[in-house]
Design a protein around this motif. Structure first.
Motif, short mmCIF file in Angstrom:
data_model
loop_
_atom_site.label_atom_id
_atom_site.label_comp_id
_atom_site.label_asym_id
_atom_site.label_seq_id
_atom_site.Cartn_x
_atom_site.Cartn_y
_atom_site.Cartn_z
N LYS A 139 0.84 -1.21 0.00
CA LYS A 139 0.00 0.00 0.00
C LYS A 139 0.87 1.26 0.00
O LYS A 139 0.59 2.23 -0.71
N TRP A 140 1.93 1.26 0.80
CA TRP A 140 2.83 2.41 0.83
C TRP A 140 3.51 2.61 -0.52
O TRP A 140 3.63 3.74 -1.01
N PHE A 141 3.93 1.52 -1.14
CA PHE A 141 4.68 1.61 -2.39
C PHE A 141 3.77 2.03 -3.56
O PHE A 141 4.17 2.84 -4.40
N LEU A 142 2.54 1.51 -3.60
CA LEU A 142 1.65 1.76 -4.74
C LEU A 142 0.75 2.98 -4.55
O LEU A 142 0.28 3.55 -5.54
N HIS A 143 0.52 3.36 -3.29
CA HIS A 143 -0.44 4.44 -3.06
C HIS A 143 0.19 5.69 -2.46
O HIS A 143 0.10 6.78 -3.04
N TYR A 144 0.85 5.54 -1.31
CA TYR A 144 1.34 6.73 -0.60
C TYR A 144 2.60 7.33 -1.22
O TYR A 144 2.71 8.56 -1.32
N LEU A 145 3.55 6.51 -1.63
CA LEU A 145 4.80 7.06 -2.20
C LEU A 145 4.56 7.86 -3.48
O LEU A 145 5.15 8.93 -3.65
N PRO A 146 3.72 7.38 -4.42
CA PRO A 146 3.45 8.23 -5.59
C PRO A 146 2.83 9.58 -5.23
O PRO A 146 3.15 10.60 -5.85
N ILE A 147 1.95 9.59 -4.23
CA ILE A 147 1.35 10.86 -3.82
C ILE A 147 2.40 11.78 -3.21
O ILE A 147 2.42 12.99 -3.49
N LEU A 148 3.27 11.23 -2.38
CA LEU A 148 4.35 12.04 -1.80
C LEU A 148 5.27 12.60 -2.88
O LEU A 148 5.70 13.75 -2.80
N PHE A 149 5.55 11.79 -3.90
CA PHE A 149 6.38 12.28 -5.01
C PHE A 149 5.69 13.46 -5.70
O PHE A 149 6.36 14.46 -6.04
N CYS A 150 4.39 13.36 -5.94
CA CYS A 150 3.65 14.44 -6.60
C CYS A 150 3.67 15.73 -5.78
O CYS A 150 3.57 16.83 -6.35
N LEU A 151 3.80 15.62 -4.46
CA LEU A 151 3.82 16.79 -3.60
C LEU A 151 5.22 17.39 -3.46
O LEU A 151 5.37 18.62 -3.38
N ILE A 152 6.22 16.53 -3.43
CA ILE A 152 7.59 16.99 -3.15
C ILE A 152 8.33 17.41 -4.41
O ILE A 152 8.99 18.46 -4.43
N TYR A 153 8.22 16.62 -5.47
CA TYR A 153 9.02 16.89 -6.67
C TYR A 153 8.73 18.27 -7.29
O TYR A 153 9.68 19.04 -7.53
N PRO A 154 7.48 18.65 -7.59
CA PRO A 154 7.27 19.97 -8.20
C PRO A 154 7.74 21.11 -7.33
O PRO A 154 8.36 22.07 -7.83
N ALA A 155 7.47 21.04 -6.02
CA ALA A 155 7.90 22.12 -5.12
C ALA A 155 9.42 22.25 -5.11
O ALA A 155 9.97 23.35 -5.17
N GLY A 156 10.12 21.11 -5.05
CA GLY A 156 11.58 21.14 -5.04
C GLY A 156 12.16 21.58 -6.37
O GLY A 156 13.12 22.36 -6.42
N TYR A 157 11.58 21.09 -7.45
CA TYR A 157 12.08 21.44 -8.78
C TYR A 157 12.00 22.93 -9.04
O TYR A 157 12.98 23.57 -9.44
N TYR A 158 10.84 23.53 -8.79
CA TYR A 158 10.67 24.96 -9.08
C TYR A 158 11.36 25.82 -8.03
O TYR A 158 11.71 26.97 -8.33
N LEU A 159 11.56 25.31 -6.83
CA LEU A 159 12.35 26.06 -5.85
C LEU A 159 13.79 26.21 -6.34
O LEU A 159 14.39 27.29 -6.21
N ILE A 160 14.32 25.14 -6.92
CA ILE A 160 15.70 25.18 -7.42
C ILE A 160 15.82 26.07 -8.64
O ILE A 160 16.72 26.93 -8.72
N PHE A 161 14.91 25.93 -9.61
CA PHE A 161 15.09 26.59 -10.90
C PHE A 161 14.38 27.93 -11.02
O PHE A 161 14.54 28.62 -12.04
N ILE A 162 13.62 28.33 -10.02
CA ILE A 162 13.03 29.67 -10.03
C ILE A 162 13.64 30.56 -8.95
O ILE A 162 14.02 31.70 -9.21
#
Length: 326
Positions: A139-162
Protein backbone atom coordinates in the motif's frame (compact mmCIF):
# COMPACT_ATOMS: atom_id res chain seq x y z
CA UNK A 1 5.12 42.37 2.54
CA UNK A 2 6.87 45.68 2.98
CA UNK A 3 9.34 45.16 0.13
CA UNK A 4 6.56 44.90 -2.47
CA UNK A 5 6.36 48.08 -4.50
CA UNK A 6 2.95 49.25 -5.59
CA UNK A 7 3.38 50.60 -9.11
CA UNK A 8 -0.11 52.05 -9.36
CA UNK A 9 1.26 55.49 -8.84
CA UNK A 10 4.17 55.27 -11.30
CA UNK A 11 4.46 57.67 -14.15
CA UNK A 12 2.91 57.15 -17.57
CA UNK A 13 6.22 56.27 -19.22
CA UNK A 14 6.58 53.24 -17.00
CA UNK A 15 3.20 51.84 -17.96
CA UNK A 16 3.33 52.44 -21.68
CA UNK A 17 0.08 50.93 -22.85
CA UNK A 18 -1.86 48.93 -20.28
CA UNK A 19 -4.85 47.17 -21.79
CA UNK A 20 -7.30 45.91 -19.16
CA UNK A 21 -9.20 42.75 -20.07
CA UNK A 22 -12.53 43.22 -18.35
CA UNK A 23 -14.14 40.20 -19.98
CA UNK A 24 -11.42 37.81 -18.79
CA UNK A 25 -11.52 39.29 -15.29
CA UNK A 26 -15.32 39.08 -14.96
CA UNK A 27 -15.43 35.53 -16.31
CA UNK A 28 -12.83 34.34 -13.80
CA UNK A 29 -14.63 36.17 -10.99
CA UNK A 30 -17.95 34.52 -11.87
CA UNK A 31 -16.34 31.09 -11.70
CA UNK A 32 -14.17 31.70 -8.64
CA UNK A 33 -16.87 32.80 -6.15
CA UNK A 34 -19.04 29.64 -6.30
CA UNK A 35 -15.88 27.51 -6.57
CA UNK A 36 -14.56 28.81 -3.23
CA UNK A 37 -17.93 28.07 -1.59
CA UNK A 38 -17.85 24.57 -3.08
CA UNK A 39 -14.32 23.99 -1.75
CA UNK A 40 -15.29 25.06 1.76
CA UNK A 41 -18.33 22.77 1.75
CA UNK A 42 -16.25 19.79 0.58
CA UNK A 43 -13.53 20.39 3.17
CA UNK A 44 -16.04 20.69 6.01
CA UNK A 45 -17.70 17.49 4.82
CA UNK A 46 -14.42 15.55 4.59
CA UNK A 47 -12.97 16.73 7.89
CA UNK A 48 -16.24 16.30 9.80
CA UNK A 49 -15.60 12.56 9.80
CA UNK A 50 -11.89 12.31 9.11
CA UNK A 51 -11.30 8.63 9.85
CA UNK A 52 -14.09 7.24 7.68
CA UNK A 53 -14.09 9.69 4.76
CA UNK A 54 -10.36 10.34 4.39
CA UNK A 55 -8.05 8.24 6.53
CA UNK A 56 -9.60 4.86 5.69
CA UNK A 57 -10.84 5.76 2.20
CA UNK A 58 -7.97 5.56 -0.25
CA UNK A 59 -10.03 6.87 -3.16
CA UNK A 60 -10.60 10.19 -1.32
CA UNK A 61 -6.93 10.96 -0.63
CA UNK A 62 -6.14 12.56 -3.97
CA UNK A 63 -9.56 14.24 -4.06
CA UNK A 64 -8.85 15.91 -0.74
CA UNK A 65 -5.41 17.11 -1.85
CA UNK A 66 -6.78 18.46 -5.15
CA UNK A 67 -9.51 20.34 -3.29
CA UNK A 68 -6.92 21.90 -0.95
CA UNK A 69 -4.77 22.85 -3.94
CA UNK A 70 -7.80 24.45 -5.59
CA UNK A 71 -8.46 26.47 -2.43
CA UNK A 72 -4.83 27.66 -2.25
CA UNK A 73 -4.81 28.51 -5.94
CA UNK A 74 -8.05 30.49 -5.79
CA UNK A 75 -7.16 32.43 -2.62
CA UNK A 76 -3.39 33.01 -2.90
CA UNK A 77 -2.58 32.80 -6.62
CA UNK A 78 -5.50 33.46 -8.96
CA UNK A 79 -6.43 36.84 -7.38
CA UNK A 80 -3.12 38.30 -8.62
CA UNK A 81 -3.82 36.99 -12.13
CA UNK A 82 -7.32 38.42 -12.04
CA UNK A 83 -5.94 41.75 -10.83
CA UNK A 84 -3.55 41.78 -13.79
CA UNK A 85 -6.47 41.24 -16.16
CA UNK A 86 -8.41 44.03 -14.41
CA UNK A 87 -5.57 46.57 -14.59
CA UNK A 88 -3.85 45.46 -17.77
CA UNK A 89 -0.50 45.00 -15.98
CA UNK A 90 1.05 43.28 -12.96
CA UNK A 91 0.63 45.59 -10.00
CA UNK A 92 3.59 44.13 -8.08
CA UNK A 93 6.77 43.43 -10.05
CA UNK A 94 9.64 43.24 -7.57
CA UNK A 95 12.07 40.33 -7.91
CA UNK A 96 11.12 38.60 -4.60
CA UNK A 97 7.40 38.85 -5.34
CA UNK A 98 7.69 37.62 -8.93
CA UNK A 99 9.88 34.69 -7.85
CA UNK A 100 7.47 33.67 -5.09
CA UNK A 101 4.46 34.09 -7.36
CA UNK A 102 5.99 31.98 -10.14
CA UNK A 103 7.14 29.30 -7.67
CA UNK A 104 3.74 29.08 -6.00
CA UNK A 105 1.81 29.08 -9.29
CA UNK A 106 4.01 26.56 -11.12
CA UNK A 107 4.14 24.27 -8.07
CA UNK A 108 0.36 24.14 -7.65
CA UNK A 109 -0.25 23.57 -11.37
CA UNK A 110 2.38 20.86 -11.76
CA UNK A 111 1.31 19.14 -8.54
CA UNK A 112 -2.31 19.02 -9.71
CA UNK A 113 -1.39 17.51 -13.07
CA UNK A 114 0.93 14.91 -11.48
CA UNK A 115 -1.76 13.98 -8.94
CA UNK A 116 -4.36 13.52 -11.67
CA UNK A 117 -1.95 11.34 -13.65
CA UNK A 118 -1.25 9.32 -10.49
CA UNK A 119 -4.98 8.95 -9.84
CA UNK A 120 -5.45 7.73 -13.41
CA UNK A 121 -3.00 4.89 -12.74
CA UNK A 122 -4.16 4.13 -9.20
CA UNK A 123 -7.79 3.82 -10.32
CA UNK A 124 -6.79 0.65 -12.19
CA UNK A 125 -5.61 -0.81 -8.89
CA UNK A 126 -8.62 0.39 -6.86
CA UNK A 127 -11.11 -0.94 -9.40
CA UNK A 128 -9.54 -4.19 -10.61
CA UNK A 129 -6.85 -5.15 -8.07
CA UNK A 130 -7.88 -3.65 -4.72
CA UNK A 131 -6.56 -6.72 -2.90
CA UNK A 132 -3.02 -5.58 -3.70
CA UNK A 133 -3.44 -2.79 -1.14
CA UNK A 134 -4.29 -5.14 1.73
CA UNK A 135 -0.57 -5.54 2.46
CA UNK A 136 0.84 -2.51 4.29
CA UNK A 137 4.19 -2.31 2.46
CA UNK A 138 2.52 -2.69 -0.92
CA UNK A 139 0.00 0.00 0.00
CA UNK A 140 2.83 2.41 0.83
CA UNK A 141 4.68 1.61 -2.39
CA UNK A 142 1.65 1.76 -4.74
CA UNK A 143 -0.44 4.44 -3.06
CA UNK A 144 1.34 6.73 -0.60
CA UNK A 145 4.80 7.06 -2.20
CA UNK A 146 3.45 8.23 -5.59
CA UNK A 147 1.35 10.86 -3.82
CA UNK A 148 4.35 12.04 -1.80
CA UNK A 149 6.38 12.28 -5.01
CA UNK A 150 3.65 14.44 -6.60
CA UNK A 151 3.82 16.79 -3.60
CA UNK A 152 7.59 16.99 -3.15
CA UNK A 153 9.02 16.89 -6.67
CA UNK A 154 7.27 19.97 -8.20
CA UNK A 155 7.90 22.12 -5.12
CA UNK A 156 11.58 21.14 -5.04
CA UNK A 157 12.08 21.44 -8.78
CA UNK A 158 10.67 24.96 -9.08
CA UNK A 159 12.35 26.06 -5.85
CA UNK A 160 15.70 25.18 -7.42
CA UNK A 161 15.09 26.59 -10.90
CA UNK A 162 13.03 29.67 -10.03
CA UNK A 163 14.24 30.83 -6.62
CA UNK A 164 17.74 29.36 -6.28
CA UNK A 165 18.79 29.31 -9.95
CA UNK A 166 21.77 31.68 -10.37
CA UNK A 167 20.77 34.52 -12.63
CA UNK A 168 21.10 38.28 -12.96
CA UNK A 169 17.56 39.60 -12.77
CA UNK A 170 17.05 43.04 -14.22
CA UNK A 171 13.73 44.86 -13.97
CA UNK A 172 12.58 46.54 -17.15
CA UNK A 173 10.59 49.59 -16.10
CA UNK A 174 8.88 49.63 -19.51
CA UNK A 175 7.54 46.11 -19.00
CA UNK A 176 3.98 45.75 -17.78
CA UNK A 177 4.39 42.26 -16.34
CA UNK A 178 6.65 40.19 -14.11
CA UNK A 179 9.90 39.04 -15.69
CA UNK A 180 10.11 35.43 -16.85
CA UNK A 181 12.01 32.97 -14.64
CA UNK A 182 15.64 32.73 -15.71
CA UNK A 183 15.51 29.02 -16.50
CA UNK A 184 13.13 29.82 -19.39
CA UNK A 185 16.08 31.26 -21.33
CA UNK A 186 17.85 27.90 -21.04
CA UNK A 187 16.40 25.77 -23.84
CA UNK A 188 17.28 22.47 -22.14
CA UNK A 189 15.62 23.41 -18.84
CA UNK A 190 12.64 25.00 -20.58
CA UNK A 191 11.99 21.97 -22.81
CA UNK A 192 12.47 19.61 -19.86
CA UNK A 193 9.92 21.60 -17.88
CA UNK A 194 7.05 21.54 -20.34
CA UNK A 195 7.79 18.02 -21.61
CA UNK A 196 8.36 16.25 -18.27
CA UNK A 197 6.21 18.38 -15.96
CA UNK A 198 3.28 19.10 -18.29
CA UNK A 199 3.18 17.02 -21.49
CA UNK A 200 4.16 13.63 -20.02
CA UNK A 201 1.60 13.70 -17.17
CA UNK A 202 -1.10 14.80 -19.63
CA UNK A 203 -0.16 11.96 -21.98
CA UNK A 204 -0.27 9.58 -19.01
CA UNK A 205 -3.79 10.82 -18.17
CA UNK A 206 -4.98 10.21 -21.73
CA UNK A 207 -3.41 6.74 -22.11
CA UNK A 208 -4.39 5.53 -18.64
CA UNK A 209 -8.01 6.61 -19.13
CA UNK A 210 -8.27 5.05 -22.59
CA UNK A 211 -6.98 1.76 -21.17
CA UNK A 212 -9.38 2.10 -18.22
CA UNK A 213 -12.34 2.56 -20.56
CA UNK A 214 -11.33 -0.54 -22.53
CA UNK A 215 -10.95 -2.58 -19.34
CA UNK A 216 -14.28 -1.36 -17.99
CA UNK A 217 -16.12 -2.24 -21.21
CA UNK A 218 -14.48 -5.66 -21.21
CA UNK A 219 -15.48 -6.19 -17.57
CA UNK A 220 -19.08 -5.24 -18.29
CA UNK A 221 -19.37 -8.09 -20.76
CA UNK A 222 -18.38 -10.76 -18.29
CA UNK A 223 -19.78 -9.32 -15.05
CA UNK A 224 -22.13 -11.64 -13.18
CA UNK A 225 -25.44 -10.68 -11.67
CA UNK A 226 -24.17 -11.22 -8.12
CA UNK A 227 -21.37 -8.77 -8.84
CA UNK A 228 -23.75 -5.98 -9.78
CA UNK A 229 -23.18 -4.08 -6.50
CA UNK A 230 -19.42 -4.25 -6.91
CA UNK A 231 -19.69 -3.11 -10.50
CA UNK A 232 -21.84 -0.13 -9.42
CA UNK A 233 -19.02 1.04 -7.13
CA UNK A 234 -16.46 0.54 -9.90
CA UNK A 235 -18.60 2.55 -12.29
CA UNK A 236 -18.67 5.48 -9.83
CA UNK A 237 -14.89 5.42 -9.48
CA UNK A 238 -14.49 5.30 -13.26
CA UNK A 239 -16.94 8.16 -13.87
CA UNK A 240 -15.22 10.37 -11.31
CA UNK A 241 -11.76 9.81 -12.79
CA UNK A 242 -12.89 10.29 -16.39
CA UNK A 243 -14.59 13.60 -15.56
CA UNK A 244 -11.53 14.88 -13.70
CA UNK A 245 -9.23 13.75 -16.51
CA UNK A 246 -11.38 15.39 -19.18
CA UNK A 247 -11.17 18.66 -17.23
CA UNK A 248 -7.36 18.57 -17.31
CA UNK A 249 -7.25 17.47 -20.94
CA UNK A 250 -9.64 20.24 -22.01
CA UNK A 251 -7.77 22.84 -19.95
CA UNK A 252 -4.19 21.93 -20.73
CA UNK A 253 -4.09 20.04 -24.04
CA UNK A 254 -4.67 23.13 -26.26
CA UNK A 255 -1.89 25.18 -24.66
CA UNK A 256 0.45 22.17 -24.68
CA UNK A 257 -0.16 21.58 -28.40
CA UNK A 258 0.42 25.27 -29.10
CA UNK A 259 3.71 25.16 -27.15
CA UNK A 260 4.86 22.12 -29.13
CA UNK A 261 4.09 23.80 -32.46
CA UNK A 262 5.75 27.04 -31.35
CA UNK A 263 8.88 25.28 -30.10
CA UNK A 264 9.38 22.79 -32.92
CA UNK A 265 7.90 24.42 -36.01
CA UNK A 266 6.75 28.03 -35.80
CA UNK A 267 8.47 30.31 -33.25
CA UNK A 268 6.38 33.35 -34.33
CA UNK A 269 3.08 31.52 -33.94
CA UNK A 270 1.51 34.13 -31.66
CA UNK A 271 2.44 36.96 -34.03
CA UNK A 272 0.55 35.23 -36.84
CA UNK A 273 -2.34 33.97 -34.71
CA UNK A 274 -2.77 36.19 -31.61
CA UNK A 275 -6.08 34.49 -30.80
CA UNK A 276 -4.15 31.43 -29.64
CA UNK A 277 -3.41 33.24 -26.37
CA UNK A 278 -6.84 32.09 -25.21
CA UNK A 279 -5.53 28.52 -25.18
CA UNK A 280 -3.44 29.56 -22.17
CA UNK A 281 -6.42 31.40 -20.67
CA UNK A 282 -8.27 28.06 -20.45
CA UNK A 283 -5.73 26.76 -17.94
CA UNK A 284 -6.95 29.28 -15.33
CA UNK A 285 -10.32 27.49 -15.13
CA UNK A 286 -8.96 24.04 -14.25
CA UNK A 287 -8.48 24.64 -10.52
CA UNK A 288 -11.75 26.61 -10.00
CA UNK A 289 -13.77 23.90 -11.79
CA UNK A 290 -11.94 21.08 -10.03
CA UNK A 291 -14.05 21.15 -6.80
CA UNK A 292 -17.27 20.69 -8.79
CA UNK A 293 -15.76 17.65 -10.50
CA UNK A 294 -14.60 16.26 -7.15
CA UNK A 295 -18.24 16.30 -6.01
CA UNK A 296 -18.82 13.38 -8.39
CA UNK A 297 -16.64 11.24 -6.13
CA UNK A 298 -18.60 12.24 -3.01
CA UNK A 299 -22.09 10.77 -3.51
CA UNK A 300 -23.03 11.14 0.18
CA UNK A 301 -22.44 14.88 0.02
CA UNK A 302 -24.50 15.15 -3.17
CA UNK A 303 -27.34 13.28 -1.47
CA UNK A 304 -27.22 15.75 1.43
CA UNK A 305 -27.52 18.64 -1.03
CA UNK A 306 -30.48 16.99 -2.73
CA UNK A 307 -32.25 16.41 0.59
CA UNK A 308 -31.68 20.00 1.70
CA UNK A 309 -32.96 21.44 -1.59
CA UNK A 310 -35.92 19.08 -1.55
CA UNK A 311 -36.73 20.13 2.01
CA UNK A 312 -36.44 23.83 1.08
CA UNK A 313 -38.86 23.50 -1.82
CA UNK A 314 -41.35 21.31 0.03
CA UNK A 315 -41.37 23.60 3.08
CA UNK A 316 -42.31 26.55 0.86
CA UNK A 317 -45.43 24.86 -0.44
CA UNK A 318 -48.60 26.45 0.84
CA UNK A 319 -50.82 23.93 2.58
CA UNK A 320 -54.52 24.50 1.79
CA UNK A 321 -56.70 25.77 4.59
CA UNK A 322 -59.67 23.54 5.31
CA UNK A 323 -62.43 24.91 7.50
CA UNK A 324 -64.01 22.28 9.73
CA UNK A 325 -67.66 22.87 10.34
CA UNK A 326 -69.06 21.91 13.68
Amino acid sequence: MDDIVNITGTDEDTLSSPSPSSFEFILLLIVEIPAILCVLIILVYLFSNWKIRVKHSLRNHIIQILVIISFLHMTLDLPFTMNSYRLGYDQYRTIPFCQCWYWFDYTLISTSIFLTATASIQRHILIFSAHWLHIRKRKWFLHYLPILFCLIYPAGYYLIFIVLYSCDYSIDNDSLYCFDPCYVSNSILFNYDWIVNIACPLLTIVIANLILIIRVIHSMKRVRREQALTWKRQRKLTRQLLTLSLLYIAGWAPSTCVSIVQTLAQPNLFDDYPQLKYCYYLTYFVCPLQPFVCLIGLPDLRKKFKRKFKHMFTSRRVTPFVQIQS
